[in-house]
Scaffold this active site. Structure first.
Site, PDB file in Angstrom:
ATOM      1  N   LYS A 161      -3.559 -12.055  -7.436  1.00 17.40           N
ATOM      2  CA  LYS A 161      -2.404 -12.506  -8.243  1.00 17.40           C
ATOM      3  C   LYS A 161      -1.124 -11.836  -7.738  1.00 17.40           C
ATOM      4  CE  LYS A 161      -1.496 -10.367 -12.287  1.00 17.40           C
ATOM      5  NZ  LYS A 161      -0.100  -9.894 -12.405  1.00 17.40           N
ATOM      6  N   ASN A 162      -1.187 -10.534  -7.500  1.00 17.40           N
ATOM      7  CA  ASN A 162       0.036  -9.791  -7.177  1.00 17.40           C
ATOM      8  C   ASN A 162       0.500  -9.985  -5.747  1.00 17.40           C
ATOM      9  OD1 ASN A 162       0.027  -9.005  -9.799  1.00 17.40           O
ATOM     10  ND2 ASN A 162      -0.650  -6.905  -9.413  1.00 17.40           N
ATOM     11  N   ARG A 217      10.301  -2.806 -18.776  1.00 25.42           N
ATOM     12  CA  ARG A 217      10.074  -3.055 -17.344  1.00 25.42           C
ATOM     13  C   ARG A 217      11.451  -3.216 -16.688  1.00 25.42           C
ATOM     14  NH1 ARG A 217       4.865  -5.055 -16.506  1.00 25.42           N
ATOM     15  NH2 ARG A 217       5.181  -4.759 -14.279  1.00 25.42           N
ATOM     16  N   CYS A 222       7.476  -5.815 -21.459  1.00 26.36           N
ATOM     17  CA  CYS A 222       6.231  -6.574 -21.669  1.00 26.36           C
ATOM     18  C   CYS A 222       5.294  -5.635 -22.433  1.00 26.36           C
ATOM     19  CB  CYS A 222       5.630  -6.979 -20.328  1.00 26.36           C
ATOM     20  SG  CYS A 222       4.886  -5.582 -19.468  1.00 26.36           S
ATOM     21  N   ASP A 226      -3.385  -0.452 -12.281  1.00 24.80           N
ATOM     22  CA  ASP A 226      -4.032  -1.657 -12.819  1.00 24.80           C
ATOM     23  C   ASP A 226      -5.532  -1.487 -12.960  1.00 24.80           C
ATOM     24  OD1 ASP A 226      -1.872  -3.889 -10.898  1.00 24.80           O
ATOM     25  OD2 ASP A 226      -1.532  -2.677 -12.683  1.00 24.80           O
ATOM     26  N   ARG A 280      -4.230 -14.554 -17.294  1.00 24.25           N
ATOM     27  CA  ARG A 280      -3.108 -14.356 -16.356  1.00 24.25           C
ATOM     28  C   ARG A 280      -3.607 -13.866 -14.999  1.00 24.25           C
ATOM     29  NH1 ARG A 280       0.472 -10.136 -17.968  1.00 24.25           N
ATOM     30  NH2 ARG A 280       1.317 -10.648 -15.930  1.00 24.25           N
TER      31      ARG A 280
HETATM   32  C1  EPZ Z   1       3.705  -4.648  -9.861  1.00 22.95           C
HETATM   33  O1  EPZ Z   1       4.572  -4.615 -10.975  1.00 22.95           O
HETATM   34  C2  EPZ Z   1       2.477  -5.390 -10.340  1.00 22.95           C
HETATM   35  N1  EPZ Z   1       2.841  -6.749 -10.758  1.00 22.95           N
HETATM   36  C3  EPZ Z   1       1.847  -4.641 -11.517  1.00 22.95           C
HETATM   37  O2  EPZ Z   1       0.649  -5.331 -11.844  1.00 22.95           O
HETATM   38  C4  EPZ Z   1       1.478  -3.233 -11.063  1.00 22.95           C
HETATM   39  O3  EPZ Z   1       0.969  -2.521 -12.158  1.00 22.95           O
HETATM   40  C5  EPZ Z   1       2.734  -2.530 -10.527  1.00 22.95           C
HETATM   41  O4  EPZ Z   1       3.318  -3.325  -9.462  1.00 22.95           O
HETATM   42  C6  EPZ Z   1       2.426  -1.151  -9.983  1.00 22.95           C
HETATM   43  O5  EPZ Z   1       1.495  -1.258  -8.954  1.00 22.95           O
HETATM   44  C7  EPZ Z   1       3.018  -7.681  -9.814  1.00 22.95           C
HETATM   45  O6  EPZ Z   1       2.934  -7.432  -8.626  1.00 22.95           O
HETATM   46  C8  EPZ Z   1       3.337  -9.065 -10.298  1.00 22.95           C
HETATM   47  P1  EPZ Z   1       6.821  -1.492 -10.069  1.00 22.95           P
HETATM   48  P2  EPZ Z   1       6.110  -4.130 -10.771  1.00 22.95           P
HETATM   49  O7  EPZ Z   1       8.190  -2.047  -9.901  1.00 22.95           O
HETATM   50  O8  EPZ Z   1       6.609  -4.574  -9.458  1.00 22.95           O
HETATM   51  C9  EPZ Z   1       9.616   1.414 -12.545  1.00 22.95           C
HETATM   52  C10 EPZ Z   1      -0.902  -6.302 -13.262  1.00 22.95           C
HETATM   53  O9  EPZ Z   1      -1.606  -5.856 -14.165  1.00 22.95           O
HETATM   54  N2  EPZ Z   1      10.735   0.546 -12.139  1.00 22.95           N
HETATM   55  O10 EPZ Z   1       6.092  -0.982  -8.865  1.00 22.95           O
HETATM   56  O11 EPZ Z   1       6.870  -4.526 -11.984  1.00 22.95           O
HETATM   57  C11 EPZ Z   1       8.669   0.726 -13.515  1.00 22.95           C
HETATM   58  O12 EPZ Z   1       9.133   0.835 -14.834  1.00 22.95           O
HETATM   59  C12 EPZ Z   1       0.548  -5.908 -13.161  1.00 22.95           C
HETATM   60  O13 EPZ Z   1      -1.309  -7.057 -12.356  1.00 22.95           O
HETATM   61  C13 EPZ Z   1      12.034   0.929 -12.471  1.00 22.95           C
HETATM   62  O14 EPZ Z   1      12.266   1.962 -13.099  1.00 22.95           O
HETATM   63  O15 EPZ Z   1       5.907  -2.559 -10.784  1.00 22.95           O
HETATM   64  C14 EPZ Z   1       7.374   1.463 -13.285  1.00 22.95           C
HETATM   65  O16 EPZ Z   1       7.372   2.651 -14.053  1.00 22.95           O
HETATM   66  C15 EPZ Z   1       0.949  -5.002 -14.281  1.00 22.95           C
HETATM   67  N3  EPZ Z   1      13.063   0.123 -12.083  1.00 22.95           N
HETATM   68  C16 EPZ Z   1       7.430   1.839 -11.802  1.00 22.95           C
HETATM   69  O17 EPZ Z   1       8.800   1.663 -11.397  1.00 22.95           O
HETATM   70  C17 EPZ Z   1      12.860  -1.044 -11.390  1.00 22.95           C
HETATM   71  O18 EPZ Z   1      13.850  -1.733 -11.045  1.00 22.95           O
HETATM   72  C18 EPZ Z   1       6.563   0.969 -10.900  1.00 22.95           C
HETATM   73  O19 EPZ Z   1       6.892  -0.366 -11.191  1.00 22.95           O
HETATM   74  C19 EPZ Z   1      11.526  -1.416 -11.085  1.00 22.95           C
HETATM   75  C20 EPZ Z   1      10.485  -0.601 -11.461  1.00 22.95           C
END
Ligand code: EPZ
Length: 416
Positions: A22-23, A121, A116, A305, A397
């Site tokens: 998915k990701n 997020r 979410c 995850d 999802r």
């Molecule tokens: C991706 O989310 C995945 N989703 C998530 O999978 C996964 O848990 C996550 O990466 C971490 O591996 C998809 O790829 C669609 P991040 P993403 O930006 O990109 C902070 C699942 O279950 N952050 O790496 O949203 C954020 O709050 C889902 O499949 C900021 O502060 O994750 C988090 O604490 C859930 N500012 C950390 O970074 C930003 O602009 C990592 O988030 C962006 C992120």
């Protein structure tokens, strides 16, 4: 309301081929709008998040067709640059379209995705990266209006190795004149998959998988055909199910290197593990032992995850396992439901202490998020008695045919 009904205690035996990730498929589908041509994407799983992404592509004017696990996108007919609220709300990760729409059309409008089930997020890193590339982004009442007179290559340093921000920057950089370097980039395998798709379209991207991704922008892209990587988190979920239920399963399709922390954990917990390049065998007697503290971290650290399903598998392990969830502030919602099954879990902020219970008993359970829902399925397979799980829209999802695949392994599980 549809439920998953499980009678626990059955051993799991057999092989499961893991569907597309998915990701990885979500950012790759967003990337198909860059070429203005046809992209044929294989190994695309039947997931509601993929449906939501296809709906956005069609809203933008692309022609999309699906045949089994193949999605074909013709983005030559793209004629819009806005993503409506209802589509944004359906899937917050739609923010991944921002960079690609901006690169293709010079403008983009969408509502800030908001939080979410996992907590707030933020997308500040996404916006900072796009502004570095020359985007003018106005945030007004939750709406994002983005424009550019032309994106230009630059150096971007992410303060957090954010997966989404790395992907958005890569996509926008493809449309920028000149070279872009993304420092402190996320190193997840899904980033490598995105690079490989972009290069199949004629882009010149390198360094994905390391913390510095380099994009040579402004190259016209062309038609591409690509097969998406297998879903490493689904693989971790199946391994967790066999670990708690007992049995012997083979998980096919995911490179062993992407699951090494998961297989090491289950080996320490008392399972027998064998691994070839893309096949992993796990054998378990269902009675696990606790493991050293599990701390989630960006790849190649322990995947956040996988925390919920792995925690579920350890709820009956002899001894105590400590989890530290460093990535999201609200990723323990599955613990209350596991406690209702007899698990002994105490949560203090980012720390969850799991003391092994003698047994789990079936219960009526409700999924609160995607991976938490998968954790309930894992626990129910290792519990005595019947469990009924609702809130399946969360599970749909990210897991295609979950009940069919677990039933094929011998689990007493069905969906009404
Ligand atoms: C991706 O989310 C995945 N989703 C998530 O999978 C996964 O848990 C996550 O990466 C971490 O591996 C998809 O790829 C669609 P991040 P993403 O930006 O990109 C902070 C699942 O279950 N952050 O790496 O949203 C954020 O709050 C889902 O499949 C900021 O502060 O994750 C988090 O604490 C859930 N500012 C950390 O970074 C930003 O602009 C990592 O988030 C962006 C992120």
């Amino acid at each position: 309301m549809s439920e998953i009904i499980i009678s626990g205690g059955k051993r799991l035996e057999g092989a499961v081929h893991v569907h597309g990730a998915k990701n990885s498929v979500l950012p790759i589908l967003a990337a198909t709008i860059l070429s203005g041509s046809v992209s044929v994407i294989h190994n695309c799983p039947r997931l509601s998040d993929v449906d939501a992404t296809v709906a956005i592509l069609e809203h933008l004017g692309c022609r999309v067709s699906r045949e089994g696990q193949t999605v074909t996108v013709d983005s030559s007919t793209l004629d819009r640059c806005d993503i409506p609220d209802h589509l944004m709300r359906e899937m917050r990760s739609s923010v991944i379209f921002l960079g690609a729409v901006l690169a293709r059309t010079g403008e983009a409008r969408l509502c800030a995705p908001g939080g979410c089930e996992l907590g707030p997020r933020p997308i500040d890193l996404h916006l900072a990266a796009l502004r570095r590339l020359g985007a003018d982004i106005r945030e007004k009442g939750g709406d994002l209006r983005c424009r550019t007179k032309g994106l230009r290559g630059t150096e971007i340093s992410l303060t957090i190795p954010s997966v989404g921000a790395t992907e958005n920057a890569m996509l926008a950089a493809c449309g920028a004149k000149g070279e872009t370097v993304i420092y402190n980039a996320a190193r997840e395998p899904e980033i490598v998959d995105l690079q490989q798709f972009l290069n199949a379209c004629g882009a010149r991207v390198r360094g994905a998988g390391s913390s510095a991704v380099v994009v040579e922008g402004g190259i016209p892209l062309h038609m591409a055909e690509y097969t998406v990587m297998a879903d490493r988190i689904c693989a971790a979920t199946y391994l967790s199910a066999a670990a708690i239920a007992g049995g012997e399963i083979e998980v096919e399709g995911v490179p062993r290197s992407q699951l090494v922390l998961i297989t090491d954990l289950f080996s320490a917990a008392g399972c027998r593990i064998r691994a070839e390049e893309r096949r992993i065998w796990l054998e378990s007697d269902g009675r696990l032992r606790s493991v050293p503290p599990v701390r989630t971290a960006p790849y190649p650290g322990f995947p956040t995850d996988a925390q919920p399903p792995v925690m579920a598998a350890l709820t009956k392990a002899r001894g105590t396992t400590v989890f530290v969830e460093t990535m999201f502030e609200n990723r323990y919602r599955h613990t209350q439901e596991l406690v209702r099954m007899g698990a002994d879990i105490r949560v203090e902020g980012r720390v969850a202490v799991v003391c092994g219970a003698e047994k789990l008993h079936g219960a009526n359970l409700e999924a609160a998020d995607l991976r938490g829902g998968a954790a309930l399925v894992v626990a129910a397979l290792g519990a005595e008695g019947e469990s009924r799980i609702s809130g399946l829209h969360h599970i749909d999802r990210g897991y295609a045919d979950l009940t069919e695949r677990l039933a094929a392994l011998g689990g007493a599980i069905y969906r009404n």
